[in-house]
Design an enzyme around this catalytic site. Sequence first.
Site, PDB file in Angstrom:
ATOM      1  N   HIS A 270       1.012  -1.337   0.225  1.00  0.00           N
ATOM      2  CA  HIS A 270       0.099   0.304   0.209  1.00  0.00           C
ATOM      3  C   HIS A 270       0.414   1.152   0.445  1.00  0.00           C
ATOM      4  O   HIS A 270       1.657   1.306   0.644  1.00  0.00           O
ATOM      5  CB  HIS A 270      -0.729  -0.164   1.615  1.00  0.00           C
ATOM      6  CG  HIS A 270      -2.539   1.281   0.699  1.00  0.00           C
ATOM      7  ND1 HIS A 270      -2.021   2.490   1.200  1.00  0.00           N
ATOM      8  CD2 HIS A 270      -3.450   0.890   1.251  1.00  0.00           C
ATOM      9  CE1 HIS A 270      -2.964   2.856   0.909  1.00  0.00           C
ATOM     10  NE2 HIS A 270      -4.438   2.106   0.946  1.00  0.00           N
ATOM     11  N   ASP A 328      -8.362  -5.213   0.624  1.00  0.00           N
ATOM     12  CA  ASP A 328      -8.890  -6.206  -1.753  1.00  0.00           C
ATOM     13  C   ASP A 328      -8.197  -7.214  -1.516  1.00  0.00           C
ATOM     14  O   ASP A 328      -8.904  -7.989  -2.207  1.00  0.00           O
ATOM     15  CB  ASP A 328      -7.404  -5.729  -2.351  1.00  0.00           C
ATOM     16  CG  ASP A 328      -8.596  -3.990  -2.613  1.00  0.00           C
ATOM     17  OD1 ASP A 328      -7.656  -3.419  -2.858  1.00  0.00           O
ATOM     18  OD2 ASP A 328      -9.492  -3.081  -2.682  1.00  0.00           O
TER      19      ASP A 328
END
Length: 393
Positions: A270, A328
């Site tokens: 991320h 996700d």
Amino acid sequence: QADVFTYDPGFTSTAACDSTITFIDGFKGELLHRGYPIDQLAEKSHYLEVCYLLLYGALPSAEQLEEFEHIVTHHTMLHEQMMNFFRGFRRDAHPMAIMTGVVGAMSAFYHDSTDIADERQREIATFRLIAKMPTIAAMAYKYTVGQPFVYPRNDLDYASNFLRMCFAVPAEEYEVNPILARAMDRIFTLHADHEQNASTSTVRLASSSGANPFACIAAGIACLWGPAHGGANQACLEMLKEIGTVDRIPEFIARAKDKDDPFRLMGFGHRVYKNFDPRAKVMKQSADEVLDLLGVENNPVLQVAKELEKAALADPYFADKKLFPNVDFYSGVILEAMGFPTSMFTPIFAVSRTVGWISQWKEMITDPAMKIGRPRQLYVGETERDYVDIENR
Ligand code: SDX
């Protein structure tokens, strides 16, 4: 390497912006919406209440919440003429392509909610978008599977309405499973806002010119579609299926570490989190609950996901680069178990993130200090040179 041609533009442009909506501490793995931790909201609140919180800055009273939910519920239908937009697409169009097109088309339709200087019109645009996004996403899905559109019902909550619009068919009754509805609502809550991510920054930049709000949200949908952003949930499930069995995990871990191999572990890493994405923890717990309910707790994809997470977290490469599962990583496992095709994963993300885009849009429109400045650049191209006639090149 040309000399770097630099000059003082005389001001400092702010590529970032101030905001009061969402706080992320990437190192601690913390996410707060108006000060409330995401894990508490996921456990104790529900999506429309979180929408109210993001939009207005405070948790609603019982009366405020009832009025907000009533208005949203009674704006879920699309104008009947808008159905024509769907029929212009090929049946194999990606639902994200359809959503981008239909939401953009709303800018040609709802002229009474586009004057962003008018607070009442901003409110109308807000309710229309939050209310109609699930209907548009469900209709995009129905269109691609060749089934008739299912209209929203006012006696169902937000998540139940969406599930029914996606999975009901005229030929038989459809009962929404309350545990699946709870899981759907939790997925909406976990994806609602995430400060200045790529799609939110897209909406802020597009809106900073005073553009039509529906067109700006369509720009956000387009950006979210990318596999490095909102499209990662689709890419992640496709990756888990490609891995297929636990014994193939080392092969894919090696590929993800190989600099010459473009393969990345989807659902990992991320830009901001250098610790666990707090949303991933809640999503993992939800995956266990939903799959147990569906009696598929030994779902092979979930087993691969859990073993892959374990293997990656035990590998120094990922630990050193602070790569952890993100929101996700598990969402696709749940959505597939609920019956959605991978092509619907990012549209569901878009439905949820609409309130984040709108909240950030409203914050910027109403407070110039919150405006993303015009981003500048560091020019590293050619220095000034004279034109050369073609015969001398
Ligand atoms: C979302 O911004 C948001 O908030 C987005 C989002 C939201 O709610 O809006 O949180 C939603 O988009 C989550 C991210 C979903 N994307 C993916 O899961 C795709 C896979 N992840 C990557 O593509 C990647 O991690 C990014 C794009 C998310 C971030 O990558 P960056 O900015 O390059 O930075 P990084 O710190 O994550 O990477 C550092 C290093 C790099 O190696 P070096 O160049 O230092 O040698 O780690 C490597 C990267 O190559 N790396 C990975 C990896 N992610 C980063 N290596 C293997 N697998 C991965 N998934």
